[in-house]
Design a protein around this motif. Sequence first.
Motif, PDB file in Angstrom:
ATOM      1  N   THR A  25      -1.163  13.594   2.490  1.00  0.00           N
ATOM      2  CA  THR A  25       0.147  13.150   2.988  1.00  0.00           C
ATOM      3  C   THR A  25      -0.001  11.863   3.788  1.00  0.00           C
ATOM      4  N   ASN A  26      -0.977  11.845   4.670  1.00  0.00           N
ATOM      5  CA  ASN A  26      -1.200  10.658   5.500  1.00  0.00           C
ATOM      6  C   ASN A  26      -1.584   9.458   4.643  1.00  0.00           C
ATOM      7  N   ARG A  27      -2.390   9.697   3.615  1.00  0.00           N
ATOM      8  CA  ARG A  27      -2.822   8.605   2.725  1.00  0.00           C
ATOM      9  C   ARG A  27      -1.634   8.030   1.956  1.00  0.00           C
ATOM     10  N   ALA A  28      -0.780   8.886   1.431  1.00  0.00           N
ATOM     11  CA  ALA A  28       0.399   8.418   0.704  1.00  0.00           C
ATOM     12  C   ALA A  28       1.328   7.628   1.613  1.00  0.00           C
ATOM     13  N   ILE A  29       1.498   8.108   2.844  1.00  0.00           N
ATOM     14  CA  ILE A  29       2.330   7.385   3.818  1.00  0.00           C
ATOM     15  C   ILE A  29       1.729   6.030   4.128  1.00  0.00           C
ATOM     16  N   THR A  30       0.413   5.972   4.286  1.00  0.00           N
ATOM     17  CA  THR A  30      -0.267   4.713   4.601  1.00  0.00           C
ATOM     18  C   THR A  30      -0.033   3.684   3.505  1.00  0.00           C
ATOM     19  N   PHE A  31      -0.152   4.108   2.249  1.00  0.00           N
ATOM     20  CA  PHE A  31       0.093   3.185   1.135  1.00  0.00           C
ATOM     21  C   PHE A  31       1.545   2.719   1.135  1.00  0.00           C
ATOM     22  N   ALA A  32       2.461   3.657   1.324  1.00  0.00           N
ATOM     23  CA  ALA A  32       3.880   3.315   1.292  1.00  0.00           C
ATOM     24  C   ALA A  32       4.244   2.348   2.415  1.00  0.00           C
ATOM     25  N   GLU A  33       3.676   2.572   3.586  1.00  0.00           N
ATOM     26  CA  GLU A  33       3.954   1.687   4.721  1.00  0.00           C
ATOM     27  C   GLU A  33       3.431   0.289   4.456  1.00  0.00           C
ATOM     28  N   ASP A  34       2.243   0.190   3.883  1.00  0.00           N
ATOM     29  CA  ASP A  34       1.655  -1.120   3.607  1.00  0.00           C
ATOM     30  C   ASP A  34       2.424  -1.865   2.523  1.00  0.00           C
ATOM     31  N   ILE A  35       2.871  -1.148   1.493  1.00  0.00           N
ATOM     32  CA  ILE A  35       3.589  -1.759   0.378  1.00  0.00           C
ATOM     33  C   ILE A  35       5.060  -1.968   0.710  1.00  0.00           C
ATOM     34  N   ASP A  36       5.549  -1.269   1.741  1.00  0.00           N
ATOM     35  CA  ASP A  36       6.951  -1.308   2.151  1.00  0.00           C
ATOM     36  C   ASP A  36       7.854  -0.732   1.073  1.00  0.00           C
ATOM     37  N   CYS A  37       7.530   0.505   0.682  1.00  0.00           N
ATOM     38  CA  CYS A  37       8.361   1.212  -0.288  1.00  0.00           C
ATOM     39  C   CYS A  37       8.553   2.635   0.201  1.00  0.00           C
ATOM     40  N   PRO A  38       9.622   3.296  -0.237  1.00  0.00           N
ATOM     41  CA  PRO A  38       9.807   4.699   0.155  1.00  0.00           C
ATOM     42  C   PRO A  38       8.821   5.596  -0.566  1.00  0.00           C
ATOM     43  N   VAL A  39       8.555   6.761   0.016  1.00  0.00           N
ATOM     44  CA  VAL A  39       7.711   7.761  -0.635  1.00  0.00           C
ATOM     45  C   VAL A  39       8.311   9.134  -0.375  1.00  0.00           C
TER      46      VAL A  39
END
Length: 451
Positions: A220-234
């Motif tokens: 969960t934390n990894r998916a959030i980290t990617f989404a935050e960096d890319i600036d997209c919803p998850v």
Amino acid sequence: MDLVIRNAKVVSKEVTEVLDVGVRNGKVVKIGKIDGMASKEIDASGKFLLPGVIDVHTHIEQLSGDNLTCDDFSDATYAAAVGGTTSILTFVIQQKGKSPLESVSEKMVSAKEKMYIDYGFHIAFTDVNERTIAEIPELVNMGIKSIKVFMAFENSNLMVSDYDLIKLMEESRKYGALVGVHAENEDICVNATENLKEEGFTTLEHYYKSRPEIAELEATNRAITFAEDIDCPVYIFHLTSSKALSKIEEAQQRGVDVIAETCPHYLLLDKEEFESDDAYLKVMSPPLREKKDQDALWKAIKAGAIKIISTDHCPYTPEQKAVGKNNFTTIAPGIPGIQTLLPLIYSKGVASGKISINKMVEVLSYNPAQIFNLNNKGEVKVGYDADFVIFNPDTKQVIDKDYLKMKSGYSPFAGLELKGKVETTVLRGKIIYDQGKFVGQKGKGIYINRK
């Protein structure tokens, strides 16, 4: 008018008011005091009029490894309608070697003549490459605006790499698609399972240890980290644990667009179920957690951190499940639930005081429609589809074989007495279930183009 429902307690996400609701040509045309007659009238005095439930997480006609879910689209949507669900989203799992568009086309052909209620699809990418990613714009144009990624199940050919997840997020962001994840760390789950096998602990009471909470927390934390960096919803499918929830809440407070759902079994059942004689009927992935996790999830629903409750309906017959009765490594993970979503959440959520009936409507109808672009659904509102449930809060029902219409023939909640009952289900102005009698027509469900 074609239909008038009178004196109902009409429930929205904000208020509950006693009103009449008028329907013409499948749409709500008037709300308030309605004079005159209609072709069909229902007196709903003392009963709730709810927007039809939207179940956004279902697995129907799905092959996972060697296991084919036991119901087809007609079986599943028949049971859904009995339970007050008027729209579903279900998964198309891209098979290795096939394009996503090819996989979707096959599912659409199968669904078209079978659906009793309205429907749409998610696409789950399993084979990510330049050619398949290039199909995202066409998928979005077809109204398939949600992409699922499995961060686990490598042996079942479902898992994608972090590289592929990032690529999908980057491309989806360009076209307004929403990426959702099954958030479990594969290596942690494999290591935990191998350790249990070496110690000889493969009976079902040990199952929850094979997919530990840390696996969900990390993924969960990894998916959030990617989404935050890319600036997209998850979107986080089927959240189970308080620790993973804490990462979601922290991210939401930072302004990250992370959307979470959970399911009735994570709210109402815990890991002690794996010690029961029928434990094999209650194995799903991720597994059931502890009572403290249930409490945290309910509080997060009330506070708005969890936006949706869905079923993760993934049904197998008891015979299919019994293959892994004494060994969790051979069991088909998944449970039925498409019929019992509304009755469970009302009885054990609203009637027990955990959430308001308005919050229930928000997480079962309004939010699913808003988040997944199901236009003109999710509310009792002028101009919207006349998808309703007349719900009697003053009756009781037991989840037993007479009640259950799911082809699995069982429920993990069997024997539970529920407060409240679905009396009538209306789809686009047409009654499809009424007072214990099913009157819907196969093939009348309409594909929802979510673009």
